[in-house]
Design a protein around this motif. Structure first.
Motif, PDB file in Angstrom:
ATOM      1  N   TYR A 302       0.834  -1.207   0.000  1.00 26.74           N
ATOM      2  CA  TYR A 302       0.000   0.000   0.000  1.00 26.74           C
ATOM      3  C   TYR A 302       0.865   1.252   0.000  1.00 26.74           C
ATOM      4  O   TYR A 302       0.502   2.279  -0.598  1.00 26.74           O
ATOM      5  N   LEU A 305       1.810   1.679  -3.466  1.00 24.51           N
ATOM      6  CA  LEU A 305       0.667   2.122  -4.263  1.00 24.51           C
ATOM      7  C   LEU A 305       0.577   3.650  -4.297  1.00 24.51           C
ATOM      8  O   LEU A 305       0.188   4.232  -5.317  1.00 24.51           O
ATOM      9  N   LEU A 306       0.942   4.308  -3.197  1.00 23.71           N
ATOM     10  CA  LEU A 306       0.859   5.772  -3.138  1.00 23.71           C
ATOM     11  C   LEU A 306       1.794   6.444  -4.141  1.00 23.71           C
ATOM     12  O   LEU A 306       1.610   7.617  -4.462  1.00 23.71           O
ATOM     13  N   TRP A 309       0.187   6.590  -9.112  1.00 19.08           N
ATOM     14  CA  TRP A 309      -1.102   7.266  -9.236  1.00 19.08           C
ATOM     15  C   TRP A 309      -1.959   6.691 -10.356  1.00 19.08           C
ATOM     16  O   TRP A 309      -3.186   6.754 -10.303  1.00 19.08           O
ATOM     17  N   ILE A 312      -3.979   4.114  -8.817  1.00 21.67           N
ATOM     18  CA  ILE A 312      -5.063   4.669  -8.002  1.00 21.67           C
ATOM     19  C   ILE A 312      -6.233   5.089  -8.891  1.00 21.67           C
ATOM     20  O   ILE A 312      -7.401   4.848  -8.552  1.00 21.67           O
TER      21      ILE A 312
END
Length: 475
Positions: A302, A305-306, A309, A312
């Motif tokens: 996670y 994941l940031l 983008w 996301i």
């Protein structure tokens, strides 16, 4: 007394075949893997590197434990050019498999493909081949969703030998269960160990039974190269069509743009991007989604994941229906590759510990890579009417990776001169030995192989129950 079917492999093909035979046969499945990443049975690349691991799934459910398994049909023209029977023969099994794997009806998705295609044309794109790729909202482990636990016998072990009855019939399989060996007898035997596993078992059989068909085991290998090749900025709101929720289902539809180059199909997905003109050293476009699907409780993923983008944006659109406006897209390539009669999959001792390891020699020739360059230019020309600017990443060839769609290594063919199995999936020259996994597929175009594997498994179940006859037997 029911006939006994012994299936080697609890992956997609083995599970769908077991589902089709559970009422008519006593079904035994032999599965040697236990977890998602099975380090005991390595695959070693001696050609173009895969780019990620694992190559294959292990344990009940096989690759459906690892990946989301987008559902897509192989195009009619690919069947016409490469398969020993027409796509129409597989169509009813495609429909049955689609519903089992998604809960949606194939007819619903086919209608949605036409609606979405018209919307793309309405935005100014020229007409062409738009192939429909459907993703159920949630991935499905086929062992679990088909409810096979308790309906079939699961044997945890590794097939190490064949016991033959004469020169054309298998009497039993010798299975090693944690160091103990025993014979599994049956009436019909099916290898469903995957495109990298089944050919190795067939090569072991060839050492004892030199059938002409078995010389092709491990040859004609196909796997889709995948990678991000460039980016475009468009003048129309294509983000509204990125993940199209199919009415009456919980799943999403995407329409890759497919061009033809060098006799092969090459597809491109437009993936909404959070930025443009990337500054990373090699302009890589990463993704963490596959890792998250496999390890959803890993907090480090996670954190990664940031930094992604684009992922996301994908999650917001796919899971929640939130489509944030963007005119920037990356181009994700997935390509058909030509096959050759040279053996590309085999087993050899691991240099580190001496244990058997599967070897994979995946070859992307300079001429083939040049044809992919031509395909990139063709798709940019297709998009030109709605494009403000575009560019191709430098050295994108180096980032091509395996799609893990291992196929062709025990291919269907009309005769033993050109493949391993006949049109029913039975090994040429054998009475009761079949193959039921991606290794059967003689060509997949740009399609993920999962739906076709499932359809072939249901077709084989009908044949073994006496309800289907091959195209060859009707001529």
């Amino acid at each position: 007394m029911k006939p006994r079917a012994v299936i080697v492999g609890a992956g997609l093909g083995g599970c769908l075949l077991a589902q089709g035979l559970a009422d008519s046969h006593e079904v035994v499945i032999v599965e040697r893997g236990e977890g998602d990443d099975e380090a005991r049975w390595p695959v070693q690349d001696v050609g173009w590197p895969a780019g990620w691991a694992p190559h294959v799934g292990a344990g009940p459910g096989g690759s459906t434990r690892l990946w989301h398994n987008g559902l897509i049909e192989i195009e009619d023209e690919v069947f016409a050019a490469h398969w020993p029977f027409a796509k129409a023969e597989l169509d009813p099994y495609y429909a049955e498999a689609f519903e089992l794997l998604s809960g949606a009806r194939l007819s619903q998705v086919q209608a949605a493909i036409q609606v979405l295609r018209r919307r793309y044309l309405g935005f100014g794109l020229a007409d062409g081949l738009f192939q429909g790729l459907y993703y159920p909202l949630w991935p499905r482990n086929v062992w679990d969703c088909l409810g096979l636990q308790g309906r079939v016998q699961l044997v945890r072990g590794n097939v190490v030998d064949f016991d033959l009855d004469g020169a054309d019939r298998v009497r039993s399989l010798m299975v090693d269960e944690a160091g103990q060996r025993r014979a599994l007898t049956g009436d019909v035997f099916v290898l469903a160990a995957g495109g990298l596993g089944s050919p190795v078992l067939l090569q072991a059989l060839q050492m004892r039974l030199p059938l002409p068909a078995l010389q092709h085991a491990g040859a004609y290998y196909e796997d889709h190269p995948m990678g991000f090749v460039g980016e475009v900025q468009v003048s129309v709101p294509l983000y509204k069509l990125w993940n199209y929720r199919v009415p009456g289902t919980d799943g999403n539809l995407r329409l890759p743009l497919v061009v033809r180059s060098g006799g092969q199909h090459v597809s491109f997905q437009l993936r909404p991007a959070a930025n443009y003109y990337r500054n990373s050293r090699r302009e890589r476009v990463g993704s963490v989604l596959n890792d998250l699907r496999r390890r959803p409780w890993n907090l480090l993923l996670y954190a990664r994941l940031l930094r992604h983008w684009d992922d996301i944006l994908d999650i917001l659109s796919f899971k929640f229906g939130i489509k944030l406006p963007t005119r920037h897209y990356t181009l994700l390539l997935c390509a058909q590759m030509p096959t050759t009669p040279e053996r590309a999959v085999w087993s050899a001792p691991d240099a580190n510990d001496g244990n058997a390891a599967r070897q994979r020699r995946w070859t992307l020739t300079p001429a083939y890579l040049q044809s992919l360059d031509t395909a990139v230019q063709a798709v940019l020309a297709w998009l030109a009417p709605v494009t403000r600017r575009s560019r191709v990443f430098a050295d994108w060839h180096q980032d091509l990776r395996s799609a893990a769609h291992h196929s062709g290594t025990a291919r269907l063919s009309r005769t033993a001169d050109t493949g391993v199995c006949d049109t029913d999936g039975r090994v040429h020259g054998m009475v009761n030995l079949y193959v039921c996994d991606g290794s059967l597929i003689p060509a997949s175009g740009i399609a993920n192989t999962g739906l076709t594997i499932a359809a072939l498994a249901l077709r084989m179940a009908a044949h073994l129950q006496g309800g289907a006859s091959s195209s060859a037997s009707r001529q």
